[in-house]
Design an enzyme around this catalytic site. Structure first.
Site, PDB file in Angstrom:
ATOM      1  CD  GLU A  42      -2.898  -1.141  -0.025  1.00 49.45           C
ATOM      2  OE1 GLU A  42      -2.834  -0.145  -0.612  1.00 49.45           O
ATOM      3  OE2 GLU A  42      -3.499  -2.092  -0.334  1.00 49.45           O
ATOM      4  CB  THR A  48       3.461   4.686  -7.322  1.00 49.82           C
ATOM      5  OG1 THR A  48       3.987   5.713  -6.612  1.00 49.82           O
ATOM      6  CG2 THR A  48       4.578   3.729  -8.193  1.00 49.82           C
ATOM      7  CG  LEU A  85       9.460   2.687  -6.027  1.00 50.71           C
ATOM      8  CD1 LEU A  85       8.766   2.231  -4.731  1.00 50.71           C
ATOM      9  CD2 LEU A  85       8.158   2.932  -7.465  1.00 50.71           C
ATOM     10  CE1 TYR A 125      -6.262   2.817  -0.280  1.00 51.36           C
ATOM     11  CE2 TYR A 125      -3.984   2.963  -0.093  1.00 51.36           C
ATOM     12  CZ  TYR A 125      -5.306   2.241  -0.635  1.00 51.36           C
ATOM     13  OH  TYR A 125      -5.074   1.055  -1.093  1.00 51.36           O
ATOM     14  CG  ASP A 143      -7.811   3.926  -3.931  1.00 48.97           C
ATOM     15  OD1 ASP A 143      -9.130   3.965  -3.626  1.00 48.97           O
ATOM     16  OD2 ASP A 143      -7.130   3.200  -4.502  1.00 48.97           O
ATOM     17  CB  THR A 315       4.625  16.880  -7.750  1.00 48.44           C
ATOM     18  OG1 THR A 315       5.055  15.707  -7.434  1.00 48.44           O
ATOM     19  CG2 THR A 315       3.179  17.020  -7.671  1.00 48.44           C
TER      20      THR A 315
END
Length: 367
Positions: A42, A48, A85, A125, A143, A315
């Site tokens: 998770e 991702t 990642l 979440y 989510d 971002t």
DNA sequence: AATCCGTGGGT
DNA sequence: TACCCAAGGAT
């Protein structure tokens, strides 16, 4: 917003779970319901894609098969395994939580969402996902899939990027959760959201819950979920210094422990376009920015690298990075946050930006 | 509440 | 090119 009666809720649960039993995806983290496996997957899956996560998940478990193994790891090793990642605080928080559970809780996980949420890197979440999948607590795991699916099914028009979204959707979804299969329910919603009820080009007509899909029934699927726009990334310019010795050793610099790409290693970066700067100017900036000092007399060669630049979009930032290559006669002393290592070192955690810079350097280097 | 924090893929 | 999207959390 639509409210279902008890009979409709039961029909929806049976339809969704029946579809999940027959068509749910066989993913690596669904081999069992061990909290370590559920939690790790998770966290990796935050923002991702599944296909990106799978190889990282498998490599991670090969490295640290149990929570106890992870708790004993070095942060540097954890970051190296995570490199590429993104959102690197996720990796640091995985290590912190593993240590808390192993060292302060005798290896015992909290078994409720409220307890899980106290741990670093576990928010609403992940707490809901682990509590429902690993421990059977009837709580939602909300989510992006859940927001999208239930916004359409129930015509919820709350902006999913607003502060009220979590409260509104939690209130709407909680009554729908079957007490006996909360984990399967939450995972079924995710599979639904990534197959028929996708963000782009959904296939609502063939969805197993088409009969419950109010947005589809009314022909307004493209209006749900309501999601406000992001702001565009800010443009920033840097110049990376490839500082090498003739035998191929290069200066590697560790970024600060907080902020963008925290604790990861790159070639030293100077702010701005420094393609026209003199060698003494470059070295002055290098000393000011990174406390790396070297005399300009020691620089054997000064070369630009390529005619263009490396671009990388985060971002919130859009970077343009130029490269300069300075060759020194011999290695100099470095501060604690810098090291001499081969140009193609394999031991430190490199962000994707550094991999792009290395690829650009290898393509354009002159000799 | 608003902002920060990565990356790869799709259009 | 310039967006948007993908199993969010911390401050």
């Amino acid at each position: 917003m639509i409210q279902w009666d008890a009979a409709t809720i039961k029909q929806f649960q049976d339809t969704l779970l029946g579809w999940y039993d027959a068509h749910g995806r066989a993913l690596p983290w669904r081999r069992d319901h061990a909290p370590y496996h559920v939690w790790l997957s998770e966290v990796m899956l935050q923002q991702t894609g599944v296909q990106t996560v799978i190889p990282y998940y498998e490599r991670w478990l090969a490295h640290w098969p149990t929570l106890t193994d992870l708790a004993a790891a070095d942060e540097a090793a954890v970051l190296k395994e995570w490199a590429g990642l993104g959102y690197y605080s996720r990796a640091r928080n995985l290590l912190k939580t593993a240590q808390i559970i192993t060292q302060e809780r005798g290896g015992q996980w909290p078994t409720t969402a409220a307890g899980l949420k106290q741990l670093p890197g576990i928010g609403d979440y992940v707490a809901g996902a682990v509590a429902s999948i690993a421990f059977g607590e009837p709580v939602p795991a909300i989510d992006g899939n859940a927001y999208r699916v239930f916004a359409r099914l129930l015509l919820i028009d709350t902006d999913i990027r607003s502060g009220a979204a979590q409260r509104v959707f939690r209130a709407a979804i909680t009554p729908l959760i079957p007490q006996d299969r909360p984990g399967d329910f939450n995972q079924a919603v995710m599979d639904l959201g990534s197959s028929y009820m996708t963000a782009k080009h959904p296939d609502s007509a063939h969805s197993p819950v088409a009969a419950f899909d109010a947005a589809y029934q009314q022909g307004v699927t493209d209006q749900y979920p309501v999601k406000s726009a992001k702001k565009k990334p800010v443009a920033k310019t840097y110049t990376a210094l490839v500082l090498t010795t003739p035998d191929g050793q290069a200066v590697w610099q560790q970024r600060p422990s907080r902020g963008l790409l925290a604790s990861l290693w790159t070639w030293p970066l100077l702010t701005g376009d420094q393609r026209a700067a003199t060698v003494p100017e470059l070295l002055t900036q290098l000393a000011a920015a990174h406390a790396i000092t070297m005399a300009s007399a020691a620089v054997l060669r000064d070369q630009s690298v390529g005619a263009g630049s490396v671009t990388h979009v985060f971002t919130h930032q859009h970077w343009t990075v130029y490269l300069r290559h300075l060759t020194l006669a011999a290695p100099t002393a470095l501060p604690a946050n810098a090291r001499w290592l081969p140009l193609a070192q394999q031991t430190l955690a490199e962000p994707t930006l550094q991999r792009k810079m290395a690829a650009y350097y290898n393509k354009n280097k002159t000799d």
